[in-house]
Enzyme design. Structure first.
Site, PDB file in Angstrom:
ATOM      1  N   ASP A 230       6.113  11.042  25.549  1.00 56.48           N
ATOM      2  CA  ASP A 230       6.436  10.838  24.226  1.00 56.48           C
ATOM      3  C   ASP A 230       5.267   9.912  23.912  1.00 56.48           C
ATOM      4  O   ASP A 230       4.648   9.124  24.569  1.00 56.48           O
ATOM      5  CB  ASP A 230       7.907   9.954  23.984  1.00 56.48           C
ATOM      6  CG  ASP A 230       8.289   9.984  22.674  1.00 56.48           C
ATOM      7  OD1 ASP A 230       7.546  10.296  21.652  1.00 56.48           O
ATOM      8  OD2 ASP A 230       9.444   9.750  22.266  1.00 56.48           O
TER       9      ASP A 230
HETATM   10  C1  BGC Z   1       9.206  10.380  18.757  1.00 54.18           C
HETATM   11  C2  BGC Z   1       8.874  11.491  19.267  1.00 54.18           C
HETATM   12  C3  BGC Z   1       7.689  12.241  18.361  1.00 54.18           C
HETATM   13  C4  BGC Z   1       6.309  11.278  18.359  1.00 54.18           C
HETATM   14  C5  BGC Z   1       5.420  11.859  17.660  1.00 54.18           C
HETATM   15  C6  BGC Z   1       7.893   9.252  18.842  1.00 54.18           C
HETATM   16  O1  BGC Z   1       8.267   8.116  18.373  1.00 54.18           O
HETATM   17  O2  BGC Z   1      10.071   9.640  19.708  1.00 54.18           O
HETATM   18  O3  BGC Z   1      10.272  12.470  19.076  1.00 54.18           O
HETATM   19  O4  BGC Z   1       7.531  13.393  18.563  1.00 54.18           O
HETATM   20  O5  BGC Z   1       6.953  10.014  18.174  1.00 54.18           O
HETATM   21  O6  BGC Z   1       5.599  11.421  16.370  1.00 54.18           O
END
Ligand code: BGC
Length: 799
Positions: A230
């Protein structure tokens, strides 16, 4: 033997390492010398969020215009796998059109608590339903040649301190509740990517969790894609690669590259493992290469978004007033009718290429609308100054439609709700309106569970959840009867938040987040202890009625017949649950194991077949660390909701004779009485002593502590900084425009400064910053300057 051995053998160590972390917010690195292109990744789950200019992971900078479909929580109410596949495929097309290789979705974390701020992005409290829906999305997305990325793997059901919290989950609960959805989605959907979650799982960050990423994902489930962190969620780059992770996002500049290179050089990381990760990465990179110049028809996608929303609307109550007849005088009250709430905030935020509002679409129909009133102040929930005008309007109408629900502040990434109530002024509004109105219909927009004591004030209720850019037209069609509602709730609606099993344990505070309620999540708990709920899991009404008959339970599944006994055509979602009365292990009294949706004409009878599968009878045995089937007879329950079982039968299963002596040790679990589990009992279920749950305020702050812990930092400056941040955060919420960056920062770990800064800070520099925060200013500053120059120098040499 590596598939891309030829290329890998030509790569320098630096080049190999450079493929395993991002070049920028949304791309991996290209290696021109070897003609290796970059991979583009974009959110998200209910519509593409491709950022053409600046990148962020919180939806702050607008993405390119794209179709905003209903969010996952909404689509889950459709229980329609074919539809989810088509929506997925359409997302895939928009990805191809925008040159995106991997879509960061679907998201399928279990709705452990109705408070989780991201529940609108997730499917259900039930793993089977979540897994099936996610698999359908993945299949759809990948039909277009791009990759889907299941997220967030795993045990991530709270936003509070999401980057530092340790989810403490016993093995059985982990497998049955928190992994089963992913298992189904991996095995059936075959996603090209999985995103690890921010949290630790039983003490180890998921992105470097060998058990999760290798033993389970690859060895047990046969996953052959890549594991992506993530955004800012990785911790130790070397441990991640060892554990099975392929890609660290977004960009850490040269920092992680250097760490991987050092580890190979000094023997901490076998280069063969690095090669394997690179090989896996290259396979997905080439697999998802965009080869076509696909054109997309956004008008057509808008129509699909409308159809999807129509299939997902849930009719919660109807005392013979819906559908609305064209002769009725209709008053429309509520801000949401003008400015729709159709998606949640955060990384999933889509920039819809078109957005319908209810007032606008209703104005184009035969509906006899006599007026509109705001009804309530959307931002200040205590402001009741709009009610009188609404009441005056309500008096003149035959039917009053009140558009209400959760406002933008309530549903967002990075922040959990603290209660399930809608705003005060909305409650007072509906009460006041219902006293003068002939008929009151509530239209709810909310991506998650709310308390609905005011239900008694309504003659009908339609729950539209967060229904995407075309939700208004879909709602209109349901209200006027053009579409017969068929959605059913994919989560339970308790009367009050206090009815939930994990009120005492959610969200986890400080260091850990203990899943003490075990497997008793959602209806598994409510049904076990026979607690009344406002609306049960699987519930939803129709404008027609269905009769169930002729259940036959066979070795491979069930058959039954369902007749449409009403006047209009409609779809029914037929649900199959199992129950084992006589059992040696603790169990819910009902678990969803199959479902199907059937469209039935009035008077027509259809044959329903729901097969059993690998998940139907199994439970996770902690002694053998395997799923087993407990020998004996099982009740098969077929119904229209979890609390409306129409048919039941029995089947005897051959399996293992289970002898367990836990019924005394774990009595509360056997009874489902899990609201007040002591540390001692939870430790027995967990099978080990529990890790420390509270921050040790006497210790210096560390890389994996949260920025919010600066409230007790030794440095006065650090304490002031965090206090100011928290104050600004609160102020932004009060203004109705919560600053997601501030929420993110306060929940962020210190190490994420390095992980999210595009190489501006190395991990070593952050370590030195911590010395300052821990009160040794000059020592820290000196170290920081030294680390800065060291990093710059090495960075240049190895770039
Ligand atoms: C989120 C993800 C997301 C990523 C990119 C993170 O803060 O938890 O779900 O895909 O950001 O935007």
């Amino acid at each position: 033997m590596l598939e891309y051995e030829k290329i890998i053998s030509q790569m320098t160590l630096n080049e190999k390492a450079s493929l395993l972390s991002g070049e920028d917010f949304w791309h991996t690195r290209a290696i021109d010398r070897l003609k290796i292109p970059a991979m583009a990744l974009s959110d998200g789950p209910h519509g593409l969020r491709k950022q053409a200019s600046e990148g962020d992971h919180l939806g702050l900078v607008k993405g390119v215009p794209a179709t905003c479909f209903p969010t996952a929580a909404t689509m889950a109410n459709s229980w329609d796998l074919a539809l989810c596949e088509v929506v997925g495929q359409t997302l895939g097309k928009e990805a191809v059109y925008n040159n995106v290789n991997i879509i960061l979705g679907p998201a399928l974390n279990i709705k452990r608590s109705p408070l989780c701020g991201r529940n609108f992005e997730y499917y259900s409290e039930d793993p089977y339903l979540s897994g099936k829906l996610a698999a359908a999305y993945v299949k759809g997305i990948q039909k277009e040649g791009v990759g889907a990325c299941l997220k967030h793997f795993a045990g991530n059901s709270q936003e509070y301190l999401r980057m530092t919290t340790d989810s403490v989950i016993d093995d059985r609960t982990l497998h049955e509740i928190y992994l089963t959805g992913f298992e189904i989605a991996v095995k059936e959907g075959k996603p090209k990517a999985v995103m690890s979650s921010y949290n630790k799982l039983n003490g180890i960050y998921t992105h470097e969790n060998q058990f999760l990423l290798s033993d389970i994902l690859v060895d047990k489930w046969g996953f052959d894609g890549i594991v992506v962190s993530d955004w800012g969620g990785s911790n130790d780059a070397v441990n991640a690669v060892k554990a099975g992770a392929n890609l660290e996002m977004p960009s850490t500049g040269n920092d992680s590259i250097l760490q991987l290179m050092d580890a190979v050089t000094d023997g901490h990381l076998d280069e063969k493992i690095l090669d394997k990760r690179v090989d896996e990465f290259l396979r997905i990179l080439y697999d998802t290469e965009i080869k076509s110049n696909l054109e997309v028809d956004l008008q057509e996608h808008h129509r699909l978004a409308q159809h999807a929303a129509e299939q997902a609307m849930v009719l919660l109550k109807n005392e013979n007033i819906l559908p609305i007849s064209t002769s009725s005088k209709v008053a429309i009250i509520g801000d949401f009718a003008k400015i729709p709430r159709y998606q949640g905030a955060g990384s999933s935020l889509v920039n819809p290429y078109k957005l319908d509002g209810f007032m606008e679409v209703a104005g184009q129909t035969e509906l006899n609308i006599i007026g509109y009133a705001d009804g309530f102040n959307r931002i200040d929930g205590d402001d009741i100054s709009d009610i009188d005008e609404a009441v005056e309007l309500a008096k003149k109408a035959d039917i009053v439609l009140v558009f209400m629900g959760l406002n933008e502040v309530c549903e967002m990434e990075g922040h959990d709700r603290s209660h399930l109530k809608i705003s005060n002024n909305q409650i007072q509004l509906i009460q006041a309106v219902s006293q003068v109105a002939k008929k009151t219909v509530a239209i709810i927009s909310a991506g998650a569970v709310i308390e609905m004591k005011w239900e008694e004030n309504c003659d009908a209720i339609v729950h539209s959840y967060l229904s995407g850019q075309a939700g208004a037209k879909a709602l209109l069609n349901v209200l006027t009867g053009k579409v017969n509602p068929s959605g059913k709730l994919s989560e339970s609606y308790p009367y009050y938040y206090e009815d939930c099993p994990n009120v005492r344990y959610y969200p986890g505070k400080e260091k850990t987040c203990e899943y003490r309620e075990g497997i008793f999540v959602g209806y598994r708990y409510f049904d076990k202890v026979e607690k009344e709920v406002r609306y049960p899991f699987g519930y939803g009404l129709s404008y027609t009625t269905f009769e169930y008959s002729n259940l036959v339970v066979e070795d491979h599944g069930i058959q039954c017949r369902v007749t449409n006994t009403g006047e209009v055509a409609g779809s029914e979602i037929i649900q199959m649950y199992i129950n084992k009365n006589q059992t040696e292990v603790h169990r819910p009294v009902k678990e969803l194991k199959g479902f199907t949706k059937a469209y039935i004409e009035p008077g027509e009878t259809v044959d329903i077949v729901i097969p059993f599968d690998a998940y139907t009878f199994r439970y996770y045995d902690i002694n053998s660390n395997e799923y087993v089937i407990e020998k004996g007879s099982y009740q098969i329950l077929v119904g229209s909701s979890s609390r409306d079982i129409r048919l039941s039968g029995m089947i005897d299963m051959n399996g293992v004779q289970v002898n367990s002596d836990d019924s005394i040790n774990l009595k509360q679990y056997y009874e489902g009485e899990v609201t007040d589990i002591s540390s001692e009992t939870f430790s027995k279920l967990y099978g080990k002593p529990l890790p420390k749950s509270l921050w040790d305020r006497s210790q210096p702050l560390e890389m994996n502590d949260s920025m919010s812990q600066m409230v007790y930092a030794k440095s006065l400056l650090a304490r002031l900084a965090i206090k100011m941040l928290i104050r600004m955060r609160t102020r932004s919420v009060k203004k109705g425009k919560p600053d997601l960056n501030l929420f993110f920062l306060s929940n962020m770990s210190f190490r994420a400064i390095a992980k999210m800064s595009d190489g501006a800070f190395s991990m070593e520099m952050v370590e030195k910053m911590l010395i300052i925060i821990n009160g040794r200013f000059f020592r820290g500053l000196g170290g920081l300057i030294k680390a800065f120059f060291k990093y710059k120098k090495r960075g240049k040499v190895n770039a």
